[in-house]
Design an enzyme around this catalytic site. Structure first.
Site, PDB file in Angstrom:
ATOM      1  NE  ARG A   9      -3.902  -0.143   1.840  1.00  0.00           N
ATOM      2  CZ  ARG A   9      -4.834  -0.056   2.676  1.00  0.00           C
ATOM      3  NH1 ARG A   9      -4.749  -0.101   4.165  1.00  0.00           N
ATOM      4  NH2 ARG A   9      -5.562   1.131   2.356  1.00  0.00           N
ATOM      5  CB  CYS A  10       4.211   1.879   1.386  1.00  0.00           C
ATOM      6  SG  CYS A  10       5.692   2.988   1.423  1.00  0.00           S
ATOM      7  CB  SER A  11       3.778   5.391  -3.792  1.00  0.00           C
ATOM      8  OG  SER A  11       4.568   6.355  -2.806  1.00  0.00           O
TER       9      SER A  11
END
Length: 113
Positions: A9-11
């Site tokens: 979920r973290c770019s």
């Protein structure tokens, strides 16, 4: 073997994963939110990173702000907070042998692969 401690979920974590994929090297993905890390494992990672435990904390996370911000915590208490709330762990973390880096920015990963 190279390991990436990854949160999809973290770019920045996704960018770090892409760097590893493009490198052509073998690596293992550790989804640390699903397979939580023990305090012992966190201490080992922190030692490889050569940082203080507080430097691995995501200080903008709501959990940190609600429960820990402004308190004087020992290193052990900070590690235990990360073990209890893995969302607090900065990401991605990439380990290659005895070298480790927090991939912020993700290009730092290139230094150890």
């Amino acid at each position: 073997m190279i390991k990436i401690y990854h949160n999809n979920r973290c770019s920045k974590s996704r960018c770090g994963l892409e760097i590893l994929e493009k490198s052509g090297k073998e690596f293992e993905i550790v989804k640390y939110l699903d397979d939580t890390l023990s305090a012992k494992a966190l201490k080992e990672i922190i030692a490889l990173l050569k940082i203080k435990p507080i430097d691995l904390i995501r200080k903008n996370e709501a959990i940190w702000k609600e429960h820990y911000k402004g308190k004087t915590l020992t290193d052990a208490e900070v590690v235990n907070a990360m073990a209890k709330h893995p969302k607090l762990i900065e990401r991605p973390i990439v380990i290659n042998g005895n070298k480790a880096v927090i991939g912020r920015p993700p290009e730092l990963i290139l230094d150890i692969i």
